[in-house]
Design a protein around this motif. Structure first.
Motif, PDB file in Angstrom:
ATOM      1  N   GLN A 282      27.104  10.186   5.623  1.00 56.04           N
ATOM      2  CA  GLN A 282      26.826  10.685   4.280  1.00 56.04           C
ATOM      3  C   GLN A 282      26.342   9.551   3.382  1.00 56.04           C
ATOM      4  O   GLN A 282      27.084   8.619   3.110  1.00 56.04           O
ATOM      5  CB  GLN A 282      28.078  11.308   3.669  1.00 56.04           C
ATOM      6  CG  GLN A 282      27.915  11.745   2.218  1.00 56.04           C
ATOM      7  CD  GLN A 282      26.839  12.800   2.061  1.00 56.04           C
ATOM      8  OE1 GLN A 282      26.894  13.838   2.718  1.00 56.04           O
ATOM      9  NE2 GLN A 282      25.879  12.546   1.191  1.00 56.04           N
ATOM     10  N   PRO A 283      25.090   9.617   2.885  1.00 58.41           N
ATOM     11  CA  PRO A 283      24.615   8.599   1.947  1.00 58.41           C
ATOM     12  C   PRO A 283      25.352   8.705   0.608  1.00 58.41           C
ATOM     13  O   PRO A 283      25.774   9.792   0.198  1.00 58.41           O
ATOM     14  CB  PRO A 283      23.130   8.930   1.776  1.00 58.41           C
ATOM     15  CG  PRO A 283      22.771   9.778   2.945  1.00 58.41           C
ATOM     16  CD  PRO A 283      24.017  10.555   3.257  1.00 58.41           C
ATOM     17  N   SER A 284      25.509   7.585  -0.067  1.00 61.09           N
ATOM     18  CA  SER A 284      26.139   7.550  -1.379  1.00 61.09           C
ATOM     19  C   SER A 284      25.427   6.496  -2.211  1.00 61.09           C
ATOM     20  O   SER A 284      25.016   5.458  -1.687  1.00 61.09           O
ATOM     21  CB  SER A 284      27.622   7.210  -1.254  1.00 61.09           C
ATOM     22  OG  SER A 284      28.247   7.162  -2.522  1.00 61.09           O
ATOM     23  N   GLN A 285      25.274   6.779  -3.506  1.00 67.06           N
ATOM     24  CA  GLN A 285      24.588   5.854  -4.395  1.00 67.06           C
ATOM     25  C   GLN A 285      25.423   5.604  -5.640  1.00 67.06           C
ATOM     26  O   GLN A 285      26.173   6.473  -6.076  1.00 67.06           O
ATOM     27  CB  GLN A 285      23.234   6.429  -4.823  1.00 67.06           C
ATOM     28  CG  GLN A 285      22.294   6.727  -3.682  1.00 67.06           C
ATOM     29  CD  GLN A 285      21.016   7.381  -4.165  1.00 67.06           C
ATOM     30  OE1 GLN A 285      20.175   6.736  -4.789  1.00 67.06           O
ATOM     31  NE2 GLN A 285      20.876   8.663  -3.910  1.00 67.06           N
ATOM     32  N   ARG A 286      25.265   4.404  -6.200  1.00 68.90           N
ATOM     33  CA  ARG A 286      25.885   4.066  -7.469  1.00 68.90           C
ATOM     34  C   ARG A 286      25.123   2.895  -8.068  1.00 68.90           C
ATOM     35  O   ARG A 286      24.414   2.169  -7.359  1.00 68.90           O
ATOM     36  CB  ARG A 286      27.368   3.711  -7.313  1.00 68.90           C
ATOM     37  CG  ARG A 286      27.640   2.357  -6.695  1.00 68.90           C
ATOM     38  CD  ARG A 286      27.344   2.283  -5.220  1.00 68.90           C
ATOM     39  NE  ARG A 286      28.322   3.033  -4.441  1.00 68.90           N
ATOM     40  CZ  ARG A 286      28.121   3.378  -3.197  1.00 68.90           C
ATOM     41  NH1 ARG A 286      26.966   3.098  -2.584  1.00 68.90           N
ATOM     42  NH2 ARG A 286      29.037   4.042  -2.515  1.00 68.90           N
ATOM     43  N   ILE A 287      25.266   2.719  -9.376  1.00 67.73           N
ATOM     44  CA  ILE A 287      24.593   1.614 -10.042  1.00 67.73           C
ATOM     45  C   ILE A 287      25.517   0.408 -10.099  1.00 67.73           C
ATOM     46  O   ILE A 287      26.675   0.522 -10.508  1.00 67.73           O
ATOM     47  CB  ILE A 287      24.130   2.012 -11.454  1.00 67.73           C
ATOM     48  CG1 ILE A 287      23.011   3.063 -11.362  1.00 67.73           C
ATOM     49  CG2 ILE A 287      23.629   0.790 -12.235  1.00 67.73           C
ATOM     50  CD1 ILE A 287      22.551   3.597 -12.691  1.00 67.73           C
ATOM     51  N   VAL A 288      25.014  -0.738  -9.677  1.00 68.78           N
ATOM     52  CA  VAL A 288      25.720  -2.011  -9.797  1.00 68.78           C
ATOM     53  C   VAL A 288      24.780  -2.981 -10.511  1.00 68.78           C
ATOM     54  O   VAL A 288      23.601  -2.681 -10.717  1.00 68.78           O
ATOM     55  CB  VAL A 288      26.139  -2.567  -8.416  1.00 68.78           C
ATOM     56  CG1 VAL A 288      27.118  -1.629  -7.725  1.00 68.78           C
ATOM     57  CG2 VAL A 288      24.917  -2.786  -7.522  1.00 68.78           C
ATOM     58  N   LEU A 289      25.312  -4.129 -10.880  1.00 70.02           N
ATOM     59  CA  LEU A 289      24.503  -5.117 -11.599  1.00 70.02           C
ATOM     60  C   LEU A 289      24.170  -6.305 -10.708  1.00 70.02           C
ATOM     61  O   LEU A 289      25.047  -6.857 -10.037  1.00 70.02           O
ATOM     62  CB  LEU A 289      25.232  -5.600 -12.855  1.00 70.02           C
ATOM     63  CG  LEU A 289      25.528  -4.539 -13.911  1.00 70.02           C
ATOM     64  CD1 LEU A 289      26.297  -5.156 -15.073  1.00 70.02           C
ATOM     65  CD2 LEU A 289      24.247  -3.878 -14.398  1.00 70.02           C
ATOM     66  N   LEU A 290      22.911  -6.679 -10.698  1.00 71.06           N
ATOM     67  CA  LEU A 290      22.472  -7.877  -9.985  1.00 71.06           C
ATOM     68  C   LEU A 290      22.997  -9.096 -10.735  1.00 71.06           C
ATOM     69  O   LEU A 290      22.746  -9.254 -11.933  1.00 71.06           O
ATOM     70  CB  LEU A 290      20.946  -7.910  -9.927  1.00 71.06           C
ATOM     71  CG  LEU A 290      20.316  -9.160  -9.305  1.00 71.06           C
ATOM     72  CD1 LEU A 290      20.643  -9.238  -7.816  1.00 71.06           C
ATOM     73  CD2 LEU A 290      18.806  -9.164  -9.526  1.00 71.06           C
ATOM     74  N   LYS A 291      23.724  -9.964 -10.042  1.00 74.80           N
ATOM     75  CA  LYS A 291      24.302 -11.136 -10.691  1.00 74.80           C
ATOM     76  C   LYS A 291      23.662 -12.443 -10.254  1.00 74.80           C
ATOM     77  O   LYS A 291      23.842 -13.479 -10.893  1.00 74.80           O
ATOM     78  CB  LYS A 291      25.812 -11.186 -10.428  1.00 74.80           C
ATOM     79  CG  LYS A 291      26.574 -10.104 -11.180  1.00 74.80           C
ATOM     80  CD  LYS A 291      26.318 -10.208 -12.684  1.00 74.80           C
ATOM     81  CE  LYS A 291      27.022  -9.140 -13.472  1.00 74.80           C
ATOM     82  NZ  LYS A 291      26.715  -9.227 -14.924  1.00 74.80           N
TER      83      LYS A 291
END
Length: 213
Positions: free
Chosen positions: A56-65
């Protein structure tokens, strides 16, 4: 208004092979610098896609550090769903949606943990409230209420009231090492410009090709 009637033309500018860098990291840096300079909100926000053991694919927003020629770094709780997915399948995808510039960047690659020393260096640079939040949150786990979360945060604030907040052993960074980049620039009449870079082991170099929109 009907959803199918919502549309606009993309006329900010085209993208040509001769204008692209031979190095996709340099091309990304150029576009990221331009996104930051444009004043858009959250230019370092990226969608991270992972796949569960069940497929099952899943997506979320994270921040490039951080990013350099070794890859793209973000930080998270090692007990989170994203971390569990990566432990099973390190193949991930990143997506930067720079809508106001009519640009997108997609990156495919392998995610691996960064060294603890690197995570510690970043953790110590975070605001104290963010450090405490990392301790307070059992990311992706069920909780009874927001109040319970706030109470746990207050407990962590009391626990570490004196001195520095230590790096949690369940928290740290991942570096996504790219194998594919795609740079997308919107074009009129839906004739967008897309260029894909793939790393060739045969030539030990990046090869760029135009893709049909």
């Amino acid at each position: 208004m009907k959803l199918e009637d919502i549309r606009r033309e993309y006329l900010a500018g085209g993208l040509h092979r001769e204008s692209l860098s031979e190095d996709p990291f340099e091309q990304f840096k150029l576009w990221l610098d331009q996104a930051v300079a444009s004043g858009m909100a959250d230019p370092t926000a990226m969608t991270l896609a992972t796949v569960s053991p069940e497929g099952q694919p899943s997506q979320r927003i994270v921040l490039l550090k951080h990013f350099d020629s070794e890859g793209f770094v973000f930080y998270t709780n090692f007990g989170s769903r994203k971390a569990e997915d990566i432990a099973h399948n390190p193949r991930v995808s990143l997506h930067f949606p720079w809508h106001s510039m009519e640009r997108q960047v997609k990156i495919e690659g392998l995610a691996m943990r960064v060294p603890v020393a690197e995570s510690l260096q970043y953790f110590l640079s975070r605001p104290r409230d963010s450090q405490l939040a990392a301790w307070a949150s059992q990311q992706s786990r069920k909780i009874s209420s927001r109040q319970a979360l706030l109470m746990q945060y207050e407990r962590m604030k009391e626990k570490f009231a004196a001195g520095q907040v230590p790096l949690p052993d369940f928290w740290g960074g991942y570096r996504v090492v790219p194998s594919v980049f795609e740079f997308w620039q919107g074009g009129g009449s839906r004739l967008h410009d897309r260029f894909e870079y793939r790393f060739s082991t045969a030539s030990s170099s990046w090869e760029a090709n135009r893709l049909a929109p």
